[in-house]
Scaffold this active site. Structure first.
Site, PDB file in Angstrom:
ATOM      1  N   LYS A 270      14.540  69.558 108.433  1.00  0.00           N
ATOM      2  CA  LYS A 270      13.348  70.298 108.820  1.00  0.00           C
ATOM      3  C   LYS A 270      13.195  71.542 107.947  1.00  0.00           C
ATOM      4  O   LYS A 270      14.178  72.193 107.576  1.00  0.00           O
ATOM      5  CB  LYS A 270      13.435  70.735 110.282  1.00  0.00           C
ATOM      6  CG  LYS A 270      13.508  69.600 111.282  1.00  0.00           C
ATOM      7  CD  LYS A 270      12.237  68.784 111.328  1.00  0.00           C
ATOM      8  CE  LYS A 270      12.279  67.791 112.479  1.00  0.00           C
ATOM      9  NZ  LYS A 270      11.087  66.906 112.486  1.00  0.00           N
TER      10      LYS A 270
ATOM     11  N   ASP B 274      10.661  67.796 106.030  1.00  0.00           N
ATOM     12  CA  ASP B 274       9.650  67.647 107.081  1.00  0.00           C
ATOM     13  C   ASP B 274       9.282  69.027 107.618  1.00  0.00           C
ATOM     14  O   ASP B 274      10.125  69.727 108.175  1.00  0.00           O
ATOM     15  CB  ASP B 274      10.224  66.767 108.194  1.00  0.00           C
ATOM     16  CG  ASP B 274       9.266  66.536 109.347  1.00  0.00           C
ATOM     17  OD1 ASP B 274       8.128  67.046 109.310  1.00  0.00           O
ATOM     18  OD2 ASP B 274       9.656  65.827 110.298  1.00  0.00           O
TER      19      ASP B 274
ATOM     20  N   GLU C  22       7.068  65.516 104.382  1.00  0.00           N
ATOM     21  CA  GLU C  22       6.454  64.998 105.604  1.00  0.00           C
ATOM     22  C   GLU C  22       5.678  66.078 106.354  1.00  0.00           C
ATOM     23  O   GLU C  22       6.160  67.197 106.525  1.00  0.00           O
ATOM     24  CB  GLU C  22       7.550  64.424 106.504  1.00  0.00           C
ATOM     25  CG  GLU C  22       7.057  63.759 107.768  1.00  0.00           C
ATOM     26  CD  GLU C  22       8.185  63.046 108.493  1.00  0.00           C
ATOM     27  OE1 GLU C  22       8.087  62.893 109.723  1.00  0.00           O
ATOM     28  OE2 GLU C  22       9.173  62.643 107.835  1.00  0.00           O
TER      29      GLU C  22
ATOM     30  N   GLU D 189       3.334  59.965 112.627  1.00  0.00           N
ATOM     31  CA  GLU D 189       3.786  60.062 114.009  1.00  0.00           C
ATOM     32  C   GLU D 189       2.740  60.681 114.923  1.00  0.00           C
ATOM     33  O   GLU D 189       2.784  60.478 116.142  1.00  0.00           O
ATOM     34  CB  GLU D 189       5.077  60.873 114.093  1.00  0.00           C
ATOM     35  CG  GLU D 189       4.891  62.352 113.791  1.00  0.00           C
ATOM     36  CD  GLU D 189       6.203  63.098 113.646  1.00  0.00           C
ATOM     37  OE1 GLU D 189       6.536  63.886 114.554  1.00  0.00           O
ATOM     38  OE2 GLU D 189       6.885  62.888 112.631  1.00  0.00           O
TER      39      GLU D 189
ATOM     40  N   ASP E 215       4.383  55.203 114.924  1.00  0.00           N
ATOM     41  CA  ASP E 215       5.399  55.223 115.979  1.00  0.00           C
ATOM     42  C   ASP E 215       4.893  54.356 117.126  1.00  0.00           C
ATOM     43  O   ASP E 215       3.896  54.685 117.766  1.00  0.00           O
ATOM     44  CB  ASP E 215       5.628  56.664 116.439  1.00  0.00           C
ATOM     45  CG  ASP E 215       6.747  56.810 117.458  1.00  0.00           C
ATOM     46  OD1 ASP E 215       7.073  55.812 118.125  1.00  0.00           O
ATOM     47  OD2 ASP E 215       7.284  57.925 117.600  1.00  0.00           O
TER      48      ASP E 215
ATOM     49  N   HIS F  25       8.862  56.565 112.924  1.00  0.00           N
ATOM     50  CA  HIS F  25       9.292  57.837 113.518  1.00  0.00           C
ATOM     51  C   HIS F  25       9.931  57.524 114.861  1.00  0.00           C
ATOM     52  O   HIS F  25       9.309  56.911 115.726  1.00  0.00           O
ATOM     53  CB  HIS F  25       8.093  58.763 113.720  1.00  0.00           C
ATOM     54  CG  HIS F  25       8.389  59.942 114.594  1.00  0.00           C
ATOM     55  ND1 HIS F  25       8.071  59.967 115.937  1.00  0.00           N
ATOM     56  CD2 HIS F  25       8.986  61.130 114.328  1.00  0.00           C
ATOM     57  CE1 HIS F  25       8.441  61.125 116.455  1.00  0.00           C
ATOM     58  NE2 HIS F  25       9.002  61.846 115.503  1.00  0.00           N
TER      59      HIS F  25
END
Length: 362
Positions: A169, A198, A224, A250, A273, A300
């Protein structure tokens, strides 16, 4: 008729995480919600589907299922999955085009596919048209607030568990900290490990462009959700001005949203997802559209189910999410030779350990 839906039962569980996990938009997570739906037919056969949340909305999803969807499905033919999918979509369309409605739809749809597989003696990866039951997999950490040493130790744990791809992240208040953490991870894992980042849509377009340019030297496979998933043109602007491929999916809940993303966002990867885009039926619709645009189909979350779907397409990556739903099933995710292995059991390949999760039911 033997395949007529006789009963539908939904349960809600709040499952604690082993530690606090944080990202740039959702904040701290100390648990996740699991919503299961078991469909029983006139002949006594049962199929179980499910969805999940990051800790909010579970009661609302359960209520929509119990009050709005389940009563309307009693008496319908469970073999008519496409027809039931369309019925659910329009039955609740006015009050929920995506979001809680598609989470609820997903749980029912997955249960119907479980019934289909058990009835036909087929595993999900074969029902989805696949010729292969393995796929590439990466570990996706929810690790934004981990101190650097803990972040790096976490990455080492992924590699020791048999993975050769990792994601971290980003989206810290100081962008330089993100850049430094990305550099440190690449230096730790070396040049041969696949590496993604992400931002959980926490950046502006301008910030995303700046960060992407600053870290492109570290061989990032994808960036992402750099910015809001609704800002398709913003994604395109980032793509036009940077070198790292973009990914999202997602937060796309309807086939129309996937269509807009395909037409406008200039994605390098897409990640539907099945827990929130209408179940397996909705996921397959999205995957077909993504494939038509020559974009790899990734996922995801809910790795215990998605392993079968990603394997069927075998163009993208399975995310092994930090919400370990698979640890509460009879078959936690299997990884061999850096690839995730789908179940060959008839149905969706996911059987919950009800005794293990019973203590978390609310």
């Amino acid at each position: 008729m033997k395949t007529t839906i006789k009963d539908i039962k939904t349960r809600l569980f709040k499952i604690p995480l082993k530690e606090i996990l944080s990202d740039a938009k959702h904040g701290d997570h100390d648990h996740f919600e699991l919503i299961t739906t078991t469909v029983t037919l006139e002949d006594g056969s049962q199929g179980t589907g499910y969805t999940y949340t990051g800790g909010k909305g579970g009661y609302s999803i359960k209520a929509m299922l119990e009050y709005d969807i389940q009563p309307a499905l009693i008496g319908k033919d469970a073999t008519q999955i496409e027809e039931i999918y369309d019925f659910m979509e329009w039955h609740i369309h006015y009050v929920g085009r995506g979001g809680i409605s598609t989470f609820a739809m997903s749980a029912v749809d997955i249960a119907l596919w479980d019934l289909k597989g058990k009835r036909e003696g087929l595993p999900l990866w074969k029902m989805a048209g696949g010729k292969n039951n393995t796929c590439k997999a990466y570990c996706g950490g929810i690790d934004l607030q981990f101190p650097l040493e803990k972040l790096l130790n976490n990455i080492c744990g992924y590699l020791e568990s048999g993975f050769n791809a990792v994601k971290i992240k980003i989206g810290r208040e100081n962008m330089q900290e993100d850049i430094d953490r990305i550099k440190a991870v690449r230096e730790l894992i070396g040049p041969d490990i696949t590496f993604m980042i992400d931002a959980n849509y926490s950046l502006t377009v301008e910030q995303a462009i700046k960060l992407s340019k600053a870290v492109e030297q570290y061989d990032i496979t994808w960036f992402e959700e750099p910015t809001l998933p609704d800002d398709y043109k913003g994604f395109a602007e980032i793509a036009d001005n940077t070198a790292i491929p973009l990914a999202m999916g997602e937060n796309l809940h309807t086939i129309h949203e996937f269509g807009y993303a395909m037409d406008q966002a200039k994605l390098g990867y897409c990640q539907p997802d099945a827990s929130n885009c209408g179940g397996i039926t909705g996921w397959l619709k999205a995957a077909d559209l993504i494939t038509e645009h020559n974009i790899p189909v990734c996922t995801h979350g809910m790795q215990e189910l998605h392993v079968s779907l990603v394997s069927a397409f075998d163009t993208g990556w399975l995310e092994v999410h930090s919400f370990p739903i698979d640890e509460y099933t009879k078959r936690p995710l299997v990884v061999e030779n850096f690839r995730a292995v789908a179940s060959n059991e008839p149905g969706i390949g996911v059987e919950f350990d009800w005794d293990k999760i019973a203590q978390y039911e609310v």
